[in-house]
Design an enzyme around this catalytic site. Sequence first.
Site, PDB file in Angstrom:
ATOM      1  N   GLU A  74       0.807  -1.222   0.000  1.00 10.83           N
ATOM      2  CA  GLU A  74       0.000   0.000   0.000  1.00 10.83           C
ATOM      3  C   GLU A  74       0.839   1.270   0.000  1.00 10.83           C
ATOM      4  OE1 GLU A  74      -2.940  -0.112   3.229  1.00 10.83           O
ATOM      5  OE2 GLU A  74      -2.749  -2.285   3.077  1.00 10.83           O
ATOM      6  N   GLY A 104       5.606  -2.442   6.973  1.00 14.54           N
ATOM      7  CA  GLY A 104       6.981  -2.897   7.163  1.00 14.54           C
ATOM      8  C   GLY A 104       7.773  -2.069   8.143  1.00 14.54           C
ATOM      9  N   GLU A 105       8.915  -2.610   8.554  1.00 16.38           N
ATOM     10  CA  GLU A 105       9.821  -1.902   9.452  1.00 16.38           C
ATOM     11  C   GLU A 105      11.044  -1.488   8.615  1.00 16.38           C
ATOM     12  OE1 GLU A 105      10.202  -0.498  12.444  1.00 16.38           O
ATOM     13  OE2 GLU A 105      12.276  -0.182  11.821  1.00 16.38           O
ATOM     14  N   CYS A 152       3.553  -5.917  16.253  1.00 11.91           N
ATOM     15  CA  CYS A 152       2.827  -4.978  17.113  1.00 11.91           C
ATOM     16  C   CYS A 152       1.339  -5.345  17.160  1.00 11.91           C
ATOM     17  CB  CYS A 152       3.002  -3.546  16.628  1.00 11.91           C
ATOM     18  SG  CYS A 152       4.727  -3.014  16.639  1.00 11.91           S
ATOM     19  N   ASN A 202      -6.646   3.863  14.880  1.00 10.54           N
ATOM     20  CA  ASN A 202      -7.601   3.326  13.915  1.00 10.54           C
ATOM     21  C   ASN A 202      -7.926   1.909  14.348  1.00 10.54           C
ATOM     22  OD1 ASN A 202      -8.303   4.994  11.578  1.00 10.54           O
ATOM     23  ND2 ASN A 202      -6.090   5.128  11.286  1.00 10.54           N
ATOM     24  N   CYS A 244      -1.514  -3.398  15.060  1.00  6.94           N
ATOM     25  CA  CYS A 244      -1.206  -3.035  13.677  1.00  6.94           C
ATOM     26  C   CYS A 244      -1.630  -4.120  12.691  1.00  6.94           C
ATOM     27  CB  CYS A 244       0.295  -2.784  13.542  1.00  6.94           C
ATOM     28  SG  CYS A 244       0.797  -2.312  11.890  1.00  6.94           S
ATOM     29  N   CYS A 295      -2.358   2.074   7.297  1.00  6.61           N
ATOM     30  CA  CYS A 295      -1.641   1.123   6.444  1.00  6.61           C
ATOM     31  C   CYS A 295      -1.777  -0.315   6.909  1.00  6.61           C
ATOM     32  CB  CYS A 295      -0.185   1.506   6.309  1.00  6.61           C
ATOM     33  SG  CYS A 295       0.068   2.286   4.728  1.00  6.61           S
ATOM     34  N   CYS A 319       3.008   8.228   1.886  1.00 11.01           N
ATOM     35  CA  CYS A 319       3.402   7.293   2.928  1.00 11.01           C
ATOM     36  C   CYS A 319       3.650   5.968   2.233  1.00 11.01           C
ATOM     37  CB  CYS A 319       2.266   7.184   3.943  1.00 11.01           C
ATOM     38  SG  CYS A 319       2.566   5.925   5.191  1.00 11.01           S
ATOM     39  N   CYS A 346       5.186  -7.560   7.747  1.00 13.32           N
ATOM     40  CA  CYS A 346       6.103  -7.047   8.759  1.00 13.32           C
ATOM     41  C   CYS A 346       6.322  -8.119   9.819  1.00 13.32           C
ATOM     42  CB  CYS A 346       5.508  -5.798   9.403  1.00 13.32           C
ATOM     43  SG  CYS A 346       6.588  -5.020  10.629  1.00 13.32           S
TER      44      CYS A 346
HETATM   45  N1  SAH Z   1       7.434  -0.130  11.455  1.00  6.79           N
HETATM   46  C1  SAH Z   1       7.519   1.300  11.483  1.00  6.79           C
HETATM   47  C2  SAH Z   1       6.763   1.990  10.373  1.00  6.79           C
HETATM   48  C3  SAH Z   1       5.389   1.441  10.049  1.00  6.79           C
HETATM   49  S1  SAH Z   1       4.116   1.734  11.237  1.00  6.79           S
HETATM   50  C4  SAH Z   1       7.103   1.812  12.836  1.00  6.79           C
HETATM   51  O1  SAH Z   1       6.757   1.012  13.695  1.00  6.79           O
HETATM   52  O2  SAH Z   1       7.162   3.013  13.059  1.00  6.79           O
HETATM   53  C5  SAH Z   1       3.778   3.425  11.023  1.00  6.79           C
HETATM   54  C6  SAH Z   1       2.977   4.028  12.149  1.00  6.79           C
HETATM   55  O3  SAH Z   1       1.603   3.588  12.099  1.00  6.79           O
HETATM   56  C7  SAH Z   1       3.520   3.602  13.500  1.00  6.79           C
HETATM   57  O4  SAH Z   1       3.629   4.642  14.406  1.00  6.79           O
HETATM   58  C8  SAH Z   1       2.488   2.594  13.903  1.00  6.79           C
HETATM   59  O5  SAH Z   1       2.562   2.378  15.250  1.00  6.79           O
HETATM   60  C9  SAH Z   1       1.215   3.244  13.384  1.00  6.79           C
HETATM   61  N2  SAH Z   1       0.036   2.371  13.423  1.00  6.79           N
HETATM   62  C10 SAH Z   1       0.020   1.028  13.280  1.00  6.79           C
HETATM   63  N3  SAH Z   1      -1.231   0.546  13.482  1.00  6.79           N
HETATM   64  C11 SAH Z   1      -2.023   1.607  13.744  1.00  6.79           C
HETATM   65  C12 SAH Z   1      -3.402   1.754  14.057  1.00  6.79           C
HETATM   66  N4  SAH Z   1      -4.216   0.706  14.133  1.00  6.79           N
HETATM   67  N5  SAH Z   1      -3.879   2.998  14.302  1.00  6.79           N
HETATM   68  C13 SAH Z   1      -3.046   4.085  14.235  1.00  6.79           C
HETATM   69  N6  SAH Z   1      -1.737   4.004  13.927  1.00  6.79           N
HETATM   70  C14 SAH Z   1      -1.218   2.779  13.694  1.00  6.79           C
END
Ligand code: SAH
Length: 354
Positions: A90, A157-158, A114, A288, A117, A329, A103, A110
């Site tokens: 995406e 992804g990270e 988390c 979200n 996510c 995302c 973005c 990933c």
């Molecule tokens: N892996 C990297 C980049 C991808 S996540 C990182 O962890 O920063 C990008 C951002 O989106 C992160 O801050 C992540 O915590 C956030 N994110 C993931 N799931 C989410 C959700 N359900 N609602 C809001 N933000 C979210």
Amino acid sequence: MLDLKSMDLPEMEAWLKQQGESAFRAKQIFQWLHRGARSFDEMTNLSKALRDKLSGLCYITVPQVERKQVSAQDGTIKYLWRLKDGNCIETVLMRYHHGNTVCISSQVGCAMGCAFCASTLAGKVRNLTPSEMLDQVLFTQLDSGLPISNIVLMGIGEPLDNFDTVLRFLTLVNSPDGMNIGMRHISLSTCGLTEKIDKLAALRLQLTLSVSLHAPDDETRSAIMPSNRAVGVERLFACCRRYFEQTGRRISYEYILIDGVNDHDWQADLLAKHLKGTGGHVNLIPMNPVAESPYQPSRRVNAFRKRLEAQGITATVRRKLGSDIDASCGQLRRKQMLADGKTTKSPAEKRDLP
Ligand code: SAH
């Protein structure tokens, strides 16, 4: 077959010389690729013989638009791209006052796990290539007709788990012969891989580093972010301080507020204590909801912000864009995977949830 678009200009020159061609052709090819050429036949300032030779040795990545959703609320556009090997990723285009921002994703899936996510639900499939990262910027600009001035590496992804590729992507997108997007217009977001943050600090890039913090204490952070278990918040904050000292660039901390998990007053106080004097800025993110996750958005967003500010920490609340189009995302890819039959429904019940 060679992925020419993943090469920087000096590498392309060296490769052409090796092929018995003149090095100056590299710049022409580089410019064509970075303008979105889909085939070598489009490169009309090259001889037919060279075009044929290149077609025989190299391929050009062109992602296909699998789905495109435009938000009726704010013009945010979300692309689901189908890659050469059938995987989907995406990209989101957000229309801010300071410029159009994409973005982009850095991996297919990933590995970080988390709990809130959607991108990590089915694990990591593979790293993206530099060209696949660049294509997201390039083809989003071409398809939308909107000039892109800013990039955030905050998609699927990270990025620091795909370190070399991400660095190469930065070189490519920064190139004056390519999209020429300056480092100060690029943000990289990480869940906090300290060894890689140190490696990045040594390069002293002018990009903005965002650290996805989401909790200031080990008990909460390790429960929602498994990558914290090996590191711990003390080491992470120490690493962030080193980063600031080495690069002079202030870090932005992302903090998704989750109901009853990380939105307590004591957590705001602990966060403020850690960030005092670091120049760090907190970006509070209204969560979200993800269908497979039990977590809910916090109802204390403003109270949490005020409590940080009362202690001298600057905090902003991220404006929600594209919530009518699954623009968090991972969500669109997740839907497509279910539709493609690539994954079963939710592994959420198998997780350790606080
Ligand atoms: N892996 C990297 C980049 C991808 S996540 C990182 O962890 O920063 C990008 C951002 O989106 C992160 O801050 C992540 O915590 C956030 N994110 C993931 N799931 C989410 C959700 N359900 N609602 C809001 N933000 C979210």
